[in-house]
Design a protein around this motif. Structure first.
Motif, PDB file in Angstrom:
ATOM      1  N   ARG A 127     -54.544 -20.716  29.856  1.00 45.91           N
ATOM      2  CA  ARG A 127     -53.864 -20.849  31.146  1.00 45.91           C
ATOM      3  C   ARG A 127     -53.365 -22.286  31.341  1.00 45.91           C
ATOM      4  N   PHE A 128     -54.221 -23.259  31.028  1.00 49.27           N
ATOM      5  CA  PHE A 128     -53.856 -24.665  31.187  1.00 49.27           C
ATOM      6  C   PHE A 128     -52.723 -25.042  30.234  1.00 49.27           C
ATOM      7  N   ALA A 129     -52.818 -24.606  28.970  1.00 50.28           N
ATOM      8  CA  ALA A 129     -51.791 -24.921  27.980  1.00 50.28           C
ATOM      9  C   ALA A 129     -50.453 -24.298  28.347  1.00 50.28           C
ATOM     10  N   ARG A 130     -50.505 -23.069  28.870  1.00 47.34           N
ATOM     11  CA  ARG A 130     -49.272 -22.336  29.216  1.00 47.34           C
ATOM     12  C   ARG A 130     -48.513 -23.018  30.352  1.00 47.34           C
ATOM     13  N   ASN A 131     -49.222 -23.785  31.148  1.00 47.82           N
ATOM     14  CA  ASN A 131     -48.555 -24.534  32.208  1.00 47.82           C
ATOM     15  C   ASN A 131     -47.857 -25.794  31.692  1.00 47.82           C
ATOM     16  N   LEU A 132     -48.174 -26.175  30.458  1.00 46.80           N
ATOM     17  CA  LEU A 132     -47.610 -27.392  29.874  1.00 46.80           C
ATOM     18  C   LEU A 132     -46.501 -27.107  28.878  1.00 46.80           C
ATOM     19  N   VAL A 133     -46.620 -26.008  28.127  1.00 45.51           N
ATOM     20  CA  VAL A 133     -45.599 -25.617  27.136  1.00 45.51           C
ATOM     21  C   VAL A 133     -45.387 -24.108  27.219  1.00 45.51           C
ATOM     22  N   GLY A 134     -44.253 -23.663  26.722  1.00 42.99           N
ATOM     23  CA  GLY A 134     -43.951 -22.238  26.781  1.00 42.99           C
ATOM     24  C   GLY A 134     -44.500 -21.442  25.610  1.00 42.99           C
ATOM     25  N   ASP A 135     -44.936 -22.138  24.558  1.00 44.10           N
ATOM     26  CA  ASP A 135     -45.384 -21.484  23.326  1.00 44.10           C
ATOM     27  C   ASP A 135     -46.839 -21.877  23.067  1.00 44.10           C
ATOM     28  N   VAL A 136     -47.745 -20.915  23.219  1.00 39.94           N
ATOM     29  CA  VAL A 136     -49.182 -21.187  23.055  1.00 39.94           C
ATOM     30  C   VAL A 136     -49.769 -20.216  22.035  1.00 39.94           C
ATOM     31  N   GLU A 137     -50.439 -20.784  21.055  1.00 36.53           N
ATOM     32  CA  GLU A 137     -51.155 -19.970  20.065  1.00 36.53           C
ATOM     33  C   GLU A 137     -52.652 -20.083  20.322  1.00 36.53           C
ATOM     34  N   PHE A 138     -53.349 -18.954  20.222  1.00 33.20           N
ATOM     35  CA  PHE A 138     -54.805 -18.956  20.390  1.00 33.20           C
ATOM     36  C   PHE A 138     -55.461 -18.442  19.113  1.00 33.20           C
ATOM     37  N   SER A 139     -56.508 -19.164  18.679  1.00 31.65           N
ATOM     38  CA  SER A 139     -57.289 -18.740  17.523  1.00 31.65           C
ATOM     39  C   SER A 139     -58.757 -18.591  17.889  1.00 31.65           C
TER      40      SER A 139
END
Length: 512
Positions: A127-139
């Motif tokens: 959620r935090f990353a998605r507010n900073l960039v439009g492309d988020v990968e989760f592992s």
């Protein structure tokens, strides 16, 4: 599902976790530019929060790479994610790759967190990353050894929070192809919103099956991104090899039915650059990029290839960048020809001063050997004295005497913090004497854990490329030196390793 396969290269991040494979930021940029020429879709440039040096490297790559997405790894916490976002600001296309372990073993023994705590942290991080960039990968780290029910719960939640790519790593190389492919397929079938994200595979090579597992994840599991490294570089037994998965998908398109953006003619140049930068030599029988990959020794094979290449060759050597005419320059070659060859090899020096230094070193080398190969040029521009890295130590000159029945002696002249010093020692051989002479003055106390010599090209006139790996206080570094005189190359490699050992950059181990 898309019929396009995304190639995610992590040579600069996971590959760099090989002991001794750490790179300077300028070396990272040089390799990133070659990956861009290769048309890699995503370049994972580093782990920005791990050190100031890694932050600067990610930032440098992000500010200079235009045609590939630039990615930074981060742990699932606000500090790491903020640091990654800051480093990536200059990239036209950026991605944050955040991770947290989900296997019982890792949660209990490493994180000391409950399932619910991991679940909440994964959600909050995305959620935090998605507010900073439009492309988020989760592992989910160690995903393959995680409980399927819990893993499905986590993945569903992070996709709902905005994760655009879900990567399922076989962090410890435990998987086998059929089981791993079916594991990815099961996850995709059981996660209700699985179609909202691209699925990715990241396999390690501990059992020698990283490429096979990755391809099974694509064919059986439906993944559409493969995470890989040039030459399969990586910690322990390494990662999935970019050149092998790319050529497997390209050569067997009849089976995989997938397209690629990769310009395969730049594969060999990328392989050479990574090998010479890190000092990790490519084995001759390595698929695609090994020296023997397209060699035929058997008389029956030679006869068949002469009559029809496809009798014994399933790929064309030139399609991956091998050239029948390896001689590129000589001592009569001018500055423009040299600059053009640098450009052809994907090398961009940072200033006119660097270009002048490199050309002067090229002319010096050309006076000593009549034929200059691509490998010679790559070794030449990897020299720290060309790229103007801050050097605590720099080679000046060397003389040595060795004679059967007598103990060899060496005198080495080098600079230490700008001051020229001369040191003398004997040794079991001229190389041993030379390195002991350097150590007698430096007194680093480092343990040498690797010394290897590799001929850069195929003749007795070849430059020798020496790799020296030193270890001190838990830090492991590689130094690489090249010279037609193998003893000089050894001294250069030792001084290069000492420079890295004494640098202030600190390293933090990251997710596999």
């Amino acid at each position: 599902m898309s019929d396009q396969l995304i190639i995610f290269d992590t040579t600069l991040r996971d590959g760099e976790q090989s002991p001794g494979a750490s790179m300077t930021k300028d070396e990272k940029l040089r390799i990133a530019r070659q990956l861009e020429r290769l048309r890699v879709d995503v370049i994972e440039a580093g782990f920005a929060a791990s050190s100031n040096g890694d932050f600067e490297a990610v930032q440098l790559v992000a500010n200079n790479i235009k045609d590939s997405t630039v990615c930074s790894l981060s742990r699932a916490n606000d500090r790491d994610i903020s640091r990654a976002a800051e480093a990536l600001k200059g990239a036209p296309r950026s991605r944050i790759h955040t991770f947290i372990a989900t296997s019982e073993l890792h949660m209990e023994k490493k994180l000391r967190m409950t399932r619910d705590q991991v679940f909440e942290q994964a959600k909050q991080a995305v959620r935090f990353a998605r507010n900073l960039v439009g492309d988020v990968e989760f592992s989910p780290e160690d995903g393959y050894r995680s409980d399927v029910d819990f893993l499905c719960r986590v993945i569903e939640a992070v996709i709902a929070e905005g994760a655009t790519t879900i990567n399922v790593p076989d962090t410890v190389g435990y998987a086998v192809p059929e089981l791993y492919g079916n594991f990815i397929k099961t996850l995709r079938e059981r996660v209700p919103n699985s179609d909202k994200a691209i699925w990715s595979v990241h396999c390690h090579n501990d059992l020698g099956m990283a490429v096979a597992n990755s391809l099974a994840g694509v064919k059986i599991g439906g993944a559409r991104q493969i995470e890989c490294t040039i030459n399969g570089l990586g910690e322990r037994a390494g990662n999935c090899s970019l050149e092998e998965v790319v050529m497997a998908v390209k050569t067997r398109r009849d089976y995989f039915g997938l397209g690629l953006n990769i310009d395969t003619q730049h594969i060999v140049a990328a392989s050479r650059m990574v090998s010479q930068t890190t000092g990790f030599v490519v084995q001759p029988n390595k698929a695609v990029v090994g020296a023997n990959a397209f060699a035929h020794a058997s008389g029956i094979h030679q006869d068949g290839v002469l009559k029809a290449r496809d009798t014994y060759e399933i790929m064309r050597a030139e399609d991956v960048g091998w050239s029948a005419n390896k001689i590129v320059l000589g001592k009569l070659s001018g500055r423009n020809a040299f600059k053009q060859r640098l450009q052809d090899l994907g090398i961009q020096l940072q200033s006119e001063a660097e270009a002048n230094t490199a050309f002067a070193k090229f002319k010096e080398l050309a006076d000593r050997k009549s034929e200059i190969f691509d490998e010679d040029i790559l070794a030449l521009v990897s020299d720290e004295s060309v790229t103007h890295e801050k050097e605590q130590y720099a080679f000046v000159s060397l003389s040595q005497h060795s004679e059967t029945g007598e103990r060899p002696q060496a005198t080495v002249v080098f600079t230490a913090n700008g001051e020229e010093v001369k040191s003398v020692s004997d040794g079991n051989g001229p190389v041993d004497a030379s390195l002991k002479a350097i150590e007698a003055h430096v007194k680093s106390g480092a343990e040498m854990v690797l010394y290897s010599v590799n001929a850069i090209s195929g003749s007795t006139e070849s430059q020798g490329e020496v790799t020296v790996r030193l270890q001190n206080s838990g830090r492991v570094v590689n130094g690489v030196g090249a010279d037609p005189d193998i003893i000089v190359a050894s001294a250069k490699a030792y001084l290069s390793a000492l420079n890295k050992l004494h640098s202030t950059a600190d390293r933090v181990a990251a997710q596999g």
